[in-house]
Enzyme design. Structure first.
Site, PDB file in Angstrom:
ATOM      1  N   LYS A   1       0.666  -1.320   0.264  1.00 52.03           N
ATOM      2  CA  LYS A   1       0.246  -0.046  -0.269  1.00 52.03           C
ATOM      3  C   LYS A   1       0.728   1.728  -0.265  1.00 52.03           C
ATOM      4  O   LYS A   1       0.179   2.479  -0.300  1.00 52.03           O
ATOM      5  CB  LYS A   1      -1.303   0.071   0.971  1.00 52.03           C
ATOM      6  N   GLY A   2       2.009   0.995   0.020  1.00 50.02           N
ATOM      7  CA  GLY A   2       3.370   2.264   0.182  1.00 50.02           C
ATOM      8  C   GLY A   2       3.021   3.151  -0.104  1.00 50.02           C
ATOM      9  O   GLY A   2       2.949   4.476  -0.501  1.00 50.02           O
TER      10      GLY A   2
ATOM     11  N   GLU B   1       7.856   2.589  -6.857  1.00 51.19           N
ATOM     12  CA  GLU B   1       8.190   2.050  -5.439  1.00 51.19           C
ATOM     13  C   GLU B   1       8.316   3.176  -4.777  1.00 51.19           C
ATOM     14  O   GLU B   1       8.458   4.198  -5.272  1.00 51.19           O
ATOM     15  CB  GLU B   1       9.043   1.139  -5.126  1.00 51.19           C
ATOM     16  N   ASP B   2       7.345   2.975  -3.329  1.00 47.81           N
ATOM     17  CA  ASP B   2       7.594   4.249  -2.572  1.00 47.81           C
ATOM     18  C   ASP B   2       9.089   4.705  -1.817  1.00 47.81           C
ATOM     19  O   ASP B   2      10.128   5.447  -1.526  1.00 47.81           O
ATOM     20  CB  ASP B   2       7.030   4.448  -1.535  1.00 47.81           C
TER      21      ASP B   2
ATOM     22  N   ASP C   1      15.193  -0.169   0.591  1.00 49.98           N
ATOM     23  CA  ASP C   1      16.179  -0.718   1.375  1.00 49.98           C
ATOM     24  C   ASP C   1      17.276  -2.307   0.885  1.00 49.98           C
ATOM     25  O   ASP C   1      17.907  -2.014   0.380  1.00 49.98           O
ATOM     26  CB  ASP C   1      15.148  -0.607   2.791  1.00 49.98           C
TER      27      ASP C   1
ATOM     28  N   LYS D   1      16.850   3.830   0.140  1.00 46.24           N
ATOM     29  CA  LYS D   1      17.849   3.847   1.973  1.00 46.24           C
ATOM     30  C   LYS D   1      19.189   2.861   1.207  1.00 46.24           C
ATOM     31  O   LYS D   1      18.337   1.834   1.458  1.00 46.24           O
ATOM     32  CB  LYS D   1      17.351   3.207   3.292  1.00 46.24           C
TER      33      LYS D   1
ATOM     34  N   VAL E   1      12.467   6.298   9.033  1.00 45.32           N
ATOM     35  CA  VAL E   1      11.461   7.321   8.379  1.00 45.32           C
ATOM     36  C   VAL E   1      10.220   6.591   8.067  1.00 45.32           C
ATOM     37  O   VAL E   1       9.501   5.664   8.013  1.00 45.32           O
ATOM     38  CB  VAL E   1      12.684   7.662   7.125  1.00 45.32           C
TER      39      VAL E   1
ATOM     40  N   ASP F   1       5.606   3.208   6.301  1.00 43.82           N
ATOM     41  CA  ASP F   1       4.425   3.359   7.672  1.00 43.82           C
ATOM     42  C   ASP F   1       5.091   3.201   8.465  1.00 43.82           C
ATOM     43  O   ASP F   1       6.561   2.506   8.582  1.00 43.82           O
ATOM     44  CB  ASP F   1       3.175   2.810   7.603  1.00 43.82           C
TER      45      ASP F   1
ATOM     46  N   ARG G   1       1.223   7.161   7.602  1.00 43.06           N
ATOM     47  CA  ARG G   1       1.162   7.508   6.157  1.00 43.06           C
ATOM     48  C   ARG G   1       1.083   8.224   5.080  1.00 43.06           C
ATOM     49  O   ARG G   1       1.235   8.391   3.795  1.00 43.06           O
ATOM     50  CB  ARG G   1       0.388   5.948   5.166  1.00 43.06           C
TER      51      ARG G   1
END
Lengths: 138, 202
Positions: free
Chosen positions: B61-62, B117-118, B121, B149, B171, B177, B183
């Site tokens: 959902k990000g 993508e949000d 990492d 990241k 973050v 989230d 969010r």
């Protein structure tokens, strides 16, 4: 200057499962949790496949060695995990620095306590995070 | 740019977010900077994909806030689709592998696909999804991330479009989230340690 000690890839482990179903003897629960995450995402890994000699005496006998915890063959990346608090990881940083001096071609990443905690939070395995972070050292 | 001008925008100030704002140690990337960067990414994508109709794919959902902004910043025709992946729950772990909770509605064979993508990492999830998409023979497959990241990266993934590098800290905001909250913050903030320590290191 390297000495092969123990290798068991996740794929190899699957192939050998009927012969040897025992998982690697992880030194710390964080390593077992990390291996499970890699398995989940179908990433090949080896556990402590190589030991690098960092210092020898005049006769060539190893005085100090270092075995990174994981090797990801597809990424050609070694990973060392530590749950030590930041002020206690100096010796680990020194070993990694020395390894990079001796083997500049080696890719190695140190996954620190905070990285492991964030990974556990991200994957929603707080129970494992508590268990891991409750211990001061590996 | 003057502070007054930078502050001007459609967003409420951080303190307006009440109890969410109380969980934030400091604002890392203000909302207006994020909007500026998303517009720039949209312009870049519009030039690169001129004459084509890329399919933008996001993972719920990000990615929702970023995708919504990015779509409106792109000036060439695009289509959009979403996937959803089961979280790394005990149940999912027992099943052994990543499970798609929602697959794409549109076929991607022969399409120019832009995976949006949000944040990236470790790269584990993204790597898995890109491998899955490649088996469907898209004409091209590129990646656009808003936040990168770098430190915890395990899988090397080429990022064609990147918004911001962010530090290796927890973050939140702009789709990111903690326990499904934060969010909706239009900025990116550092979470106060006491918020997650209370949960994880009690």
């Amino acid at each position: 200057m390297t000495l092969t000690t123990f290798a068991r890839t996740q794929k190899g482990h699957s192939i050998l499962s009927t012969l040897d179903p025992t998982p690697p003897a992880f030194a710390h629960p964080s390593e077992a949790a990390f291996a499970r995450i890699l398995d989940y995402y179908d990433i090949d890994w080896e556990y402590e496949p190589r030991t690098f000699v960092l210092e020898e005496d005049a006769s060539g006998n190893p005085l100090e060695a270092f075995s990174p915890d994981f090797y990801l063959p597809q990424q050609d990346l070694f990973i060392e995990l530590t749950t030590l608090r930041p002020k206690l990881i100096r010796h680990k940083n020194r070993k990694i620095r020395r390894l990079r001096e001796l083997h500049p071609e080696i890719n190695i990443k140190l996954f620190k306590r905070r990285n492991i905690r964030d990974l556990m939070i991200k994957y929603g395995i707080d129970d494992e995070a508590r268990k891991i972070l409750g211990q001061e050292a590996q | 740019m003057s502070k007054r001008k930078r502050d001007a925008g459609p967003w409420y100030p951080p303190e307006a977010y009440g109890e969410l704002a109380e969980g934030i140690q400091r604002v890392l990337i203000p909302a207006d900077r994020i909007q500026e960067r998303v517009l720039a990414l949209g312009r870049e994508i519009s030039v690169d994909y001129a004459g084509r109709c890329p399919l933008l794919i996001g993972v719920l959902k990000g990615v929702v806030p970023f995708m919504a902004d990015l779509l409106r910043a792109i000036t060439v025709p695009v289509e959009v689709d979403y996937m959803a992946v089961a979280s790394y729950s005990a149940e999912a772990r027992n099943k052994g592998m990543v499970r798609l909770e929602k697959d794409l509605s549109l076929p991607i064979t022969g399409r120019d696909v832009l995976f949006v993508e949000d944040i990236i990492d470790t790269g584990l999830t993204l790597n898995y999804l890109l491998r899955t998409l490649r088996t469907r023979d898209p004409a091209s497959l590129e990646v656009c991330v808003l936040f990168n990241k770098e430190q915890p990266r395990l899988i090397n993934i080429p990022l064609k479009y990147k918004g911001f590098d962010v530090p290796d800290l927890l973050v939140v905001g702009c789709g990111l989230d903690f326990r499904e909250r934060y969010r909706n913050l239009p900025f990116v903030g550092l979470l106060k340690p006491e918020v997650f320590q209370a949960d994880v290191e009690d």
